[in-house]
Design a protein around this motif. Structure first.
Motif, PDB file in Angstrom:
ATOM      1  N   THR A 106      38.886  45.111  52.886  1.00  0.00           N
ATOM      2  CA  THR A 106      38.344  46.189  52.765  1.00  0.00           C
ATOM      3  C   THR A 106      37.231  46.607  51.605  1.00  0.00           C
ATOM      4  O   THR A 106      37.528  46.137  50.498  1.00  0.00           O
ATOM      5  N   ASP A 107      36.633  47.690  51.630  1.00  0.00           N
ATOM      6  CA  ASP A 107      35.977  48.542  49.920  1.00  0.00           C
ATOM      7  C   ASP A 107      36.667  48.884  49.924  1.00  0.00           C
ATOM      8  O   ASP A 107      38.034  48.913  49.696  1.00  0.00           O
ATOM      9  N   TYR A 108      36.492  49.702  48.319  1.00  0.00           N
ATOM     10  CA  TYR A 108      37.528  50.258  47.134  1.00  0.00           C
ATOM     11  C   TYR A 108      37.894  51.573  47.550  1.00  0.00           C
ATOM     12  O   TYR A 108      39.208  51.708  47.097  1.00  0.00           O
ATOM     13  N   ASP A 109      37.506  51.927  48.965  1.00  0.00           N
ATOM     14  CA  ASP A 109      38.481  53.140  49.382  1.00  0.00           C
ATOM     15  C   ASP A 109      39.003  52.622  50.781  1.00  0.00           C
ATOM     16  O   ASP A 109      39.650  53.460  51.309  1.00  0.00           O
ATOM     17  N   GLY A 110      38.837  51.861  51.056  1.00  0.00           N
ATOM     18  CA  GLY A 110      39.525  51.098  52.012  1.00  0.00           C
ATOM     19  C   GLY A 110      39.736  51.227  53.753  1.00  0.00           C
ATOM     20  O   GLY A 110      39.639  50.864  54.959  1.00  0.00           O
ATOM     21  N   ILE A 142      33.875  43.218  44.523  1.00  0.00           N
ATOM     22  CA  ILE A 142      33.755  44.195  43.460  1.00  0.00           C
ATOM     23  C   ILE A 142      32.781  45.088  43.661  1.00  0.00           C
ATOM     24  O   ILE A 142      31.521  44.855  44.152  1.00  0.00           O
ATOM     25  N   HIS A 143      33.012  46.211  43.568  1.00  0.00           N
ATOM     26  CA  HIS A 143      32.306  47.032  43.737  1.00  0.00           C
ATOM     27  C   HIS A 143      30.897  47.346  44.738  1.00  0.00           C
ATOM     28  O   HIS A 143      29.871  47.059  44.797  1.00  0.00           O
ATOM     29  N   ARG A 176      30.669  49.288  48.589  1.00  0.00           N
ATOM     30  CA  ARG A 176      30.696  50.251  49.694  1.00  0.00           C
ATOM     31  C   ARG A 176      30.130  50.605  51.014  1.00  0.00           C
ATOM     32  O   ARG A 176      28.894  50.098  50.944  1.00  0.00           O
ATOM     33  N   TYR A 205      25.967  48.021  47.213  1.00  0.00           N
ATOM     34  CA  TYR A 205      26.725  46.719  45.858  1.00  0.00           C
ATOM     35  C   TYR A 205      25.775  47.008  44.852  1.00  0.00           C
ATOM     36  O   TYR A 205      24.160  47.913  44.962  1.00  0.00           O
TER      37      TYR A 205
END
Length: 92
Positions: free
Chosen positions: A8-12, A79-80, A82, A23
């Motif tokens: 998943t991305d940082y928002d889930g 990382i980073h 979306r 990115y």
């Protein structure tokens, strides 16, 4: 990364091949945001820690004044990153 086997991305939001992501990438001494299509999602074990990676193909849509010289396939850490659009393209 709450579920086993799902990246998943940082928002889930779950990321799969064919999705469009944004990115952070470097150009010279600066950082710019770029759009890309996900070709492959995989993990590597580095220093005893499992880290998710993406193999991506930049779309050419990015911030900054200068265009990217080569749209080469890149491998980046998750990382980073979306998610912008799910299933933008079918990847076989």
């Amino acid at each position: 990364m709450s579920k086993r086997g799902v990246v998943t991305d940082y928002d889930g939001d779950e990321i799969y091949p064919g999705d469009k992501v944004v990115y952070a990438t470097r150009r010279g001494n600066g950082v710019r945001m770029a759009d890309a299509l996900v070709l492959k999602v995989f993990t590597r074990k580095l220093g005893g820690v499992v880290i998710p990676f993406l193999k991506i193909q930049p779309t050419g849509s990015e911030s900054g004044f200068f265009k990217r010289k080569s749209p080469r396939v890149e491998t980046i850490a998750l990382i980073h990153v979306r998610l912008l659009e799910q299933s933008a393209v079918d990847i076989d």
